[in-house]
Write a protein that holds these residues in place. Structure first.
Motif, short mmCIF file in Angstrom:
data_model
loop_
_atom_site.label_atom_id
_atom_site.label_comp_id
_atom_site.label_asym_id
_atom_site.label_seq_id
_atom_site.Cartn_x
_atom_site.Cartn_y
_atom_site.Cartn_z
N PRO A 126 -0.28 31.11 45.69
CA PRO A 126 0.67 31.32 46.79
C PRO A 126 1.36 32.68 46.65
CG PRO A 126 1.39 29.52 45.33
CD PRO A 126 0.07 29.98 44.83
N PRO A 127 1.70 33.32 47.77
CA PRO A 127 2.34 34.64 47.70
C PRO A 127 3.61 34.59 46.87
CG PRO A 127 1.97 33.97 49.99
CD PRO A 127 1.59 32.81 49.13
N SER A 128 3.87 35.67 46.14
CA SER A 128 5.05 35.70 45.26
C SER A 128 5.48 37.14 45.05
CB SER A 128 4.67 35.07 43.92
OG SER A 128 5.69 35.29 42.98
N HIS A 129 6.79 37.35 44.83
CA HIS A 129 7.25 38.73 44.58
C HIS A 129 7.02 39.11 43.12
CE1 HIS A 129 10.70 36.57 43.03
NE2 HIS A 129 11.12 37.70 42.47
N ARG A 130 6.97 38.11 42.22
CA ARG A 130 6.72 38.40 40.80
C ARG A 130 6.15 37.16 40.13
NH1 ARG A 130 9.78 38.18 36.04
NH2 ARG A 130 9.05 39.68 34.48
N ARG A 131 5.10 37.39 39.32
CA ARG A 131 4.51 36.25 38.60
C ARG A 131 4.45 36.58 37.12
NH1 ARG A 131 0.03 36.87 42.48
NH2 ARG A 131 0.49 35.56 44.28
N VAL A 132 4.61 35.53 36.29
CA VAL A 132 4.34 35.68 34.86
C VAL A 132 3.31 34.61 34.48
CG1 VAL A 132 6.50 36.78 34.12
CG2 VAL A 132 6.41 34.30 34.32
N GLY A 133 2.44 34.93 33.53
CA GLY A 133 1.37 34.03 33.15
C GLY A 133 1.62 33.39 31.79
N PHE A 134 0.96 32.26 31.58
CA PHE A 134 1.02 31.55 30.29
C PHE A 134 -0.40 31.09 30.01
CE2 PHE A 134 2.51 27.46 28.01
CZ PHE A 134 2.69 28.12 26.81
N PHE A 135 -0.96 31.53 28.88
CA PHE A 135 -2.34 31.17 28.53
C PHE A 135 -2.36 30.75 27.07
CE2 PHE A 135 -6.98 32.70 28.16
CZ PHE A 135 -7.46 31.51 28.67
N PRO A 136 -1.93 29.51 26.79
CA PRO A 136 -1.79 29.07 25.40
C PRO A 136 -3.11 28.53 24.83
CG PRO A 136 -1.01 27.34 26.86
CD PRO A 136 -1.51 28.47 27.75
N GLY A 137 -3.04 28.08 23.59
CA GLY A 137 -4.14 27.31 23.00
C GLY A 137 -5.28 28.13 22.45
N SER A 138 -5.20 29.45 22.54
CA SER A 138 -6.31 30.32 22.13
C SER A 138 -7.58 30.05 22.92
CB SER A 138 -6.59 30.23 20.62
OG SER A 138 -7.27 31.41 20.19
N SER A 139 -7.41 29.62 24.17
CA SER A 139 -8.59 29.46 25.03
C SER A 139 -9.25 30.81 25.26
CB SER A 139 -8.19 28.85 26.38
OG SER A 139 -7.69 27.56 26.16
N ILE A 140 -8.50 31.89 25.09
CA ILE A 140 -9.08 33.25 25.19
C ILE A 140 -10.26 33.39 24.22
CG2 ILE A 140 -7.50 34.35 23.47
CD1 ILE A 140 -8.33 36.04 26.76
N GLY A 141 -10.21 32.64 23.11
CA GLY A 141 -11.27 32.72 22.10
C GLY A 141 -12.57 32.05 22.53
N ASN A 142 -12.53 31.29 23.62
CA ASN A 142 -13.76 30.65 24.09
C ASN A 142 -14.58 31.58 24.98
OD1 ASN A 142 -11.91 27.61 24.18
ND2 ASN A 142 -13.46 28.13 22.66
N PHE A 143 -14.05 32.77 25.25
CA PHE A 143 -14.83 33.80 25.96
C PHE A 143 -15.48 34.72 24.93
CE2 PHE A 143 -11.16 33.41 29.10
CZ PHE A 143 -11.87 32.71 30.05
N SER A 144 -16.58 35.38 25.33
CA SER A 144 -17.08 36.49 24.51
C SER A 144 -16.05 37.61 24.66
CB SER A 144 -18.45 36.95 25.02
OG SER A 144 -18.28 37.58 26.29
N PRO A 145 -16.02 38.60 23.76
CA PRO A 145 -15.03 39.68 23.90
C PRO A 145 -15.09 40.35 25.29
CG PRO A 145 -16.00 39.75 21.72
CD PRO A 145 -16.75 38.70 22.49
N ASP A 146 -16.29 40.58 25.82
CA ASP A 146 -16.38 41.21 27.15
C ASP A 146 -15.85 40.29 28.24
OD1 ASP A 146 -17.34 43.56 26.21
OD2 ASP A 146 -19.44 43.14 26.67
N GLU A 147 -16.17 38.99 28.13
CA GLU A 147 -15.64 38.03 29.11
C GLU A 147 -14.12 37.95 29.02
OE1 GLU A 147 -19.35 34.81 29.07
OE2 GLU A 147 -17.60 34.51 27.82
N ALA A 148 -13.60 38.05 27.78
CA ALA A 148 -12.14 37.98 27.60
C ALA A 148 -11.47 39.14 28.33
CB ALA A 148 -11.79 37.99 26.10
N VAL A 149 -12.05 40.35 28.20
CA VAL A 149 -11.48 41.51 28.90
C VAL A 149 -11.58 41.29 30.41
CG1 VAL A 149 -11.75 43.98 29.33
CG2 VAL A 149 -11.93 43.10 27.00
N GLN A 150 -12.72 40.78 30.84
CA GLN A 150 -12.91 40.51 32.28
C GLN A 150 -11.86 39.52 32.79
OE1 GLN A 150 -17.10 39.56 32.79
NE2 GLN A 150 -16.64 38.77 34.83
N PHE A 151 -11.63 38.42 32.01
CA PHE A 151 -10.61 37.44 32.42
C PHE A 151 -9.23 38.08 32.45
CE2 PHE A 151 -7.13 34.86 30.81
CZ PHE A 151 -6.91 34.07 31.93
#
Ligand code: AVI
Length: 327
Positions: free
Chosen positions: A156-181
């Motif tokens: 939804p439209p917003s003037h400011r957003r902050v993200g939360f990506f816990p759990g080290s799910s970033i580690g389930n991507f390859s390094p290139d996929e992680a950068v892409q995400f």
């Protein structure tokens, strides 16, 4: 997939139902591709149907699986500082929200975010978590989004957003996929920032135990992929004839999970026959581990500015606050 599964009573809206249907055909095409290719490999996002999400919740409570409790303790300890950095009045977006337990620590510390948007691929798990959250935070506007968070999101439209990506799910991507995400997330969070939980490189024996628990829950989580294929796609996997195999590769700094055929066997998917040789593997997950500097350079490649990092006393786990310029 059976028509009853297509008409999942847990899909709350037509949009959710479309997500469930799209996910199912994606699972079919990706599993078919995985069975054709050599070596065989499939993305770990397909673990997370309802049964898989529940099994993952059980993994998080295992004594051997240190990441959840370590990250939880870091959040409990530093949430006021994290919330101050995130600021007031923004929309909070959680990527891969799961059962929405960790975010409560942030919500308690944040002065009423404008809106909370949990995004998860597992629609019913997401809606169950959102309903509980609404009950516990009556003043909070909770807008769950059942979607694959690796794809551009209709937020939804917003003037400011902050993200939360816990759990080290970033580690389930390859390094290139992680950068892409991270680049994709950055386009949604411009002018804001993101808190990211990142598992750290450590003693391989600790990692080995975390992915080979004594109660066999991780093995069940891994095999659920095959059971999901049987339920949704009418496959005939004999899940017990596939061994759970997980190991840490220190050169690649990743835990690999596989399902290894215990004998020569044939499985069928929509009438197509696929042979597994004795000992042949289906690679189901990578879980990369990082150094603090290694993760920061990944974040920099995606346009984020690393600002602050919190680690536990044993350097098992880290949480990073990354910011994004307005343009
Ligand atoms: C969700 N993800 C960060 C978990 C991990 O540790 O890579 C998934 C998992 N796989 C086996 N155990 C937990």
């Amino acid at each position: 997939m059976s028509s009853s599964a297509l008409q999942s009573p847990t899909a709350e809206s037509a949009a959710d139902l479309e997500t469930v249907q799209a996910e199912c055909s994606e699972f079919e095409s990706e599993l078919t591709a995985a069975l054709i290719m050599r070596p065989r490999s499939i993305a770990p996002k397909f673990f997370y149907d309802t049964a898989g999400s529940r099994l993952f919740d059980r993994i998080c409570d295992l004594p051997e699986y240190y990441p959840t409790r370590t990250e939880f303790a870091l959040l409990a300890r530093h949430a006021p500082e994290m919330a101050a950095l995130m600021g007031t009045g923004a929309d909070l977006v959680e990527f891969g929200a799961g059962s929405l337990t960790k975010v409560r620590l942030l919500l308690d510390a944040l002065e009423q975010p404008r809106r909370f948007i949990p995004v998860d691929i597992s629609a019913d798990h997401l809606h169950a978590g959102a309903a509980m959250l609404r009950a516990d935070y009556p003043g909070l506007d909770v807008k769950p989004l059942a979607a694959d968070f690796t794809q551009p999101l209709a937020l939804p439209p917003s003037h400011r957003r902050v993200g939360f990506f816990p759990g080290s799910s970033i580690g389930n991507f390859s390094p290139d996929e992680a950068v892409q995400f991270l680049r994709m997330a950055a386009t949604s969070l411009r002018g804001g920032g993101m808190l990211v939980g990142v598992d750290l490189v450590k003693d391989p024996a600790v990692l080995h135990r975390a992915y080979n628990d004594s109660a066999g829950v991780t093995a069940a989580f891994n095999r659920n992929l095959l059971l999901r294929a049987n339920r949704e796609l009418g496959c005939d996997f004999d899940a017990e004839q596939f061994a759970h195999y997980a190991f840490y590769d220190p050169r690649q700094r990743r835990v690999e999970m596989h399902l290894v055929s215990r004998r020569r066997q044939v499985v069928t998917l929509r009438g197509q026959r696929f042979e597994f040789a004795d000992g042949e593997s289906l690679h189901t997950e990578n879980s990369y581990k990082f150094t603090v500097e290694g993760f920061q350079s990944l974040a920099l490649r995606a346009g984020f500015h690393p600002q602050r990092v919190w680690c536990d006393a044993e350097n098992q786990f880290s949480i990073h606050w990354l910011t994004l310029p307005v343009a």
